[in-house]
Motif scaffolding. Structure first.
Motif, mmCIF file in Angstrom:
data_model
loop_
_atom_site.group_PDB
_atom_site.id
_atom_site.type_symbol
_atom_site.label_atom_id
_atom_site.label_comp_id
_atom_site.label_asym_id
_atom_site.label_seq_id
_atom_site.Cartn_x
_atom_site.Cartn_y
_atom_site.Cartn_z
ATOM 1 N N TRP A 1 -90.837 -24.548 -30.993
ATOM 2 C CA TRP A 1 -91.257 -23.851 -32.215
ATOM 3 C C TRP A 1 -92.706 -23.376 -32.106
ATOM 4 O O TRP A 1 -93.035 -22.246 -32.489
ATOM 5 N N LEU A 2 -93.564 -24.226 -31.574
ATOM 6 C CA LEU A 2 -94.956 -23.839 -31.372
ATOM 7 C C LEU A 2 -95.052 -22.652 -30.420
ATOM 8 O O LEU A 2 -95.795 -21.696 -30.678
ATOM 9 N N ALA A 3 -94.306 -22.719 -29.328
ATOM 10 C CA ALA A 3 -94.348 -21.627 -28.349
ATOM 11 C C ALA A 3 -93.878 -20.315 -28.969
ATOM 12 O O ALA A 3 -94.477 -19.249 -28.744
ATOM 13 N N LEU B 1 -95.396 -23.060 -21.770
ATOM 14 C CA LEU B 1 -94.939 -24.209 -22.554
ATOM 15 C C LEU B 1 -93.415 -24.268 -22.571
ATOM 16 O O LEU B 1 -92.825 -25.339 -22.380
ATOM 17 N N VAL B 2 -92.777 -23.139 -22.791
ATOM 18 C CA VAL B 2 -91.300 -23.089 -22.779
ATOM 19 C C VAL B 2 -90.769 -23.501 -21.417
ATOM 20 O O VAL B 2 -89.824 -24.301 -21.305
ATOM 21 N N LEU B 3 -91.359 -22.965 -20.363
ATOM 22 C CA LEU B 3 -90.915 -23.283 -19.007
ATOM 23 C C LEU B 3 -91.049 -24.771 -18.711
ATOM 24 O O LEU B 3 -90.135 -25.403 -18.171
ATOM 25 N N LEU B 4 -92.184 -25.352 -19.085
ATOM 26 C CA LEU B 4 -92.430 -26.765 -18.814
ATOM 27 C C LEU B 4 -91.490 -27.666 -19.608
ATOM 28 O O LEU B 4 -91.009 -28.686 -19.092
ATOM 29 N N SER C 1 -103.339 -12.216 -24.664
ATOM 30 C CA SER C 1 -102.402 -12.331 -23.541
ATOM 31 C C SER C 1 -102.470 -13.719 -22.915
ATOM 32 O O SER C 1 -101.477 -14.251 -22.420
ATOM 33 N N LEU C 2 -103.660 -14.341 -22.959
ATOM 34 C CA LEU C 2 -103.829 -15.681 -22.410
ATOM 35 C C LEU C 2 -103.005 -16.698 -23.194
ATOM 36 O O LEU C 2 -102.317 -17.547 -22.609
ATOM 37 N N LEU C 3 -103.038 -16.609 -24.512
ATOM 38 C CA LEU C 3 -102.249 -17.528 -25.331
ATOM 39 C C LEU C 3 -100.756 -17.229 -25.230
ATOM 40 O O LEU C 3 -99.926 -18.133 -25.289
ATOM 41 N N LYS C 4 -100.404 -15.962 -25.092
ATOM 42 C CA LYS C 4 -98.994 -15.623 -24.900
ATOM 43 C C LYS C 4 -98.469 -16.230 -23.602
ATOM 44 O O LYS C 4 -97.346 -16.761 -23.550
#
Length: 327
Positions: A257-259, A278-281, A269-272
């Motif tokens: 949800w945070l991602a 985050l999703v990948l991890l 772009s850095l936060l994106k």
């Protein structure tokens, strides 16, 4: 060497120490050397005939297992080197007027406490609360080192103020949720509960009626000659495992949800990229957790699960720093 460069090296080195510690623990080598800081009173693993004779005289009834002993000693060697790196960072920060002072001091105190926990892990014969605390200390150390690195490399996030007002509280909650999951994971590992359930999605048998929450999470487990391989009964270990799984679902949902919100609302772009990472991890960590159950805790997968937790923590520390700093 500049402090930021030294910090990057130290963060990578800390990750290696965490993984070596996990490898040592999962190889049942935590008591490969029954004393501390040496091994059977020596600075290396005894192997010569006269050294082994000395071992028998000093540690009667003990048999040197070279593989386990070397794993333990290598872990101590690299942990000692990490301590020297942290000390060097502390000294450099004290010498430079513009460098932070309190955070390096906290990190230096933490590495000293980590050394004490390493000693108690051995002298208290792998008492679960000590083993778990040692693990949490390692994760805390790498998180604080990253925070110090970020303090030395100020960030500028486009639209940072607007993002922070909306997402910073959620990011902080997610960090707390993840930390709790890491603590539960450490408790699962230190009580040898990783294989208490071998079926998916939850646990085999009448697990619901066999839950023992009070006994499972009681840090005081009585006096024992050794806590190696665990002292809790099956129901207590199963309870720990089930709680770890349930909270993993909560953690994954919160981080997804945070991602999603971060990717949707951020102008940076850095936060994106951080949101996508985050999703990948999270996906990788869930896959590794399932693999641990299905494949019955293979060493490489179990160690990778520790690495995944550390990388998730670092990513969330970065996200929180970027949002709360409002740079």
């Amino acid at each position: 060497m500049q402090i930021p460069s030294l910090l990057k090296i130290t963060i990578i080195f800390t990750l290696c120490v965490i993984l070596m510690g996990a490898y040592t623990r999962l190889s049942d080598a935590g008591l490969g050397c029954p004393d501390w800081p040496g091994c059977y009173g020596m600075l290396k693993v005894p192997s010569q005939a006269h050294e082994l004779s000395q071992v028998q005289a000093t540690f009667p009834g003990h048999e040197v297992e070279p593989k386990k002993a070397w794993l333990e000693m290598i872990h101590r060697y690299i942990a000692g080197a990490l301590g020297l790196l942290v000390l060097l960072i502390f000294i450099l920060c004290l010498k430079k007027d513009e460098a932070p002072k309190k955070l390096p001091g906290l990190i230096a105190l933490l590495i000293v406490f980590q050394a004490a926990l390493g000693m108690w892990t051995v002298t208290m014969k792998l008492m679960p609360v000590v083993v778990m605390s040692h693990l949490i200390g390692g994760f805390s150390l790498i998180a604080l080192l990253l925070l110090l690195y970020l303090r030395t490399k100020p960030l500028r996030i486009p639209g940072g103020d607007a993002i922070a007002r909306k997402l910073a509280p959620l990011a902080l909650i997610c960090l707390g949720v993840l930390i709790l999951q890491i603590i539960i994971g450490g408790w699962t590992s230190s009580n040898y509960a990783a294989l208490a359930c071998t079926t998916l999605p939850i646990c085999e048998g009448d697990w619901y009626n066999n839950l023992k929450l009070a006994q499972a999470f009681n840090p005081f487990q009585g006096e024992h000659d050794t806590y190696e391989f665990g002292v809790l009964d099956y129901a207590s270990r199963m309870t720990i495992h089930v709680v770890h799984r349930f909270w993993a679902v909560v953690t994954a949902a919160m981080l997804f949800w945070l991602a999603f919100k971060l990717y949707q609302q951020s102008q940076s772009s850095l936060l994106k990229r951080s949101a996508l990472l985050l999703v990948l991890l999270v996906c990788l960590q869930v896959a590794l957790g399932i693999s641990n159950v299905v494949l019955h805790l293979p060493l490489g997968v179990a160690v990778s699960h520790n690495a995944g937790a550390a990388l998730l923590l670092l990513n969330l520390v970065f996200i929180n720093y970027a949002l709360w700093r409002k740079a």
